[in-house]
Design a protein around this motif. Sequence first.
Motif: not given
Length: 447
Positions: A54-61, A65-70, A105-112
């Motif tokens: 959470r402490n590295m969810l920087l804006p636009s970061a 890895i590809s989103f397929l590596k979920d 973005t890292r924020q979107e992947f965290h939401q996932y």
Amino acid sequence: MDAYACEMYDVVGIGFGPSNLSLAIALEEHEANASAGPISAAFFERQPSFGWHRNMLLPSATMQISFLKDLATFRNPVSRYSFIAYLHTSGRLVQFVNNQNFFPTRQEFHQYLEWAESNVSDRVCYGSEVTAIRLAPGSGPGSGHLQVEVREGITGARRTVDARNVVISTGLVPRMPAGVERDDRVWHSSEFLEGYGRIDPHDLKRVAVVGAGQSAAEITRFLHDALPHARVYAVIPSYGYSVADDTPFANQVFDPAAVDDYYFGTERTREAFWHYHKNTNYSVVDDDIIRDLHRRSYDEDVRNDKRLYFLNLTRVCDVQRAGTELRVRLDSLLDTESEPLDVDALVFATGYDAMQPTGLLGDLDRYCLRDEAGRYRAERDYRLVTKPELPCGIYLQGGTEHTHGLTSSLLSNVAIRSGEIADSIIHRRAGQGLEPVVSLDAATRTG
């Protein structure tokens, strides 16, 4: 979740980050698609809620890895827990495709990840720390189970849960230079946003970031944007940042097949993996960030308005506190008489050490076999090699880089890795002639 609804679980997961979240999904899908019977599982996480860096969810970061590596796709392309399924549920699938980008973005992947976790949260106890694992009385070759001691965070009460298998995934351990202590002005990157948020930005006139990898470069860029009035120093142990090799052939080291090549290879094979491909993940930075930081530095030179500094081939020797100011003593290979650096905040993006389960295993450690270098031996299915007196499975999600290679603790292979662990648990149960353990939770899920 009532984690103590039954006497025994097929598997208890210790820690609940992406790795054991992926395992929970693999177990659920295996249960739905196979005739092996219900698979009872409980997971314990010491954090109060789910979170991943959470402490590295920087804006636009963005993700590297590809989103397929979920959490599931490489194991089960039609899983309802895929990133694509999340986008569809969120109503953003078309817009994401229009982005024409493999890297959310890292924020979107965290939401996932949070979305996926919400579907299996009935199997997780948060604020619960596993303090010990021991062999149950009467256990021996061919039969037996483990007792897992859990301490509740709020009350401090201790309980014991029985398990046929445990999967340890307690995460990486933040690494700091020897002799440097963290405080409200000295942070590791793993606590960056939390620490930064506690300080008035106007009080930060000189800040420094130590490290040569992706996190260090991202934090340097963030501080340069967020503190337009401040000087930002990047203290880099190498001669500038090195670019991450994410070209197609290099990326093959993260393929599932590469785990077999590493595991069954010779010692020379493994040394070659690290020698030639360490630059795919360790102490390297994405090309676009390197170019962006260099462009900023050059523009400042042109305007004669310098506030972004790169101290190459330099390490931190000592940090002294004087009120709110930090005096940082540096060791530079370019300047034998380098001046100390006075800053208002200091961030160490100095990486992590691998998970070490020794303390958690306690007396069980004597049953676990080690190699000539004193490292745990692990089977191909990530299960520790143990003496016959310990018939239960102890699996590691992390801490097996020496046996399984670079992807041991990475998201790149999380779906396949978790699937292999789930398969192993189920096949070993069948091979031992054990009946499924049906918890109240499992009975509810299967109707």
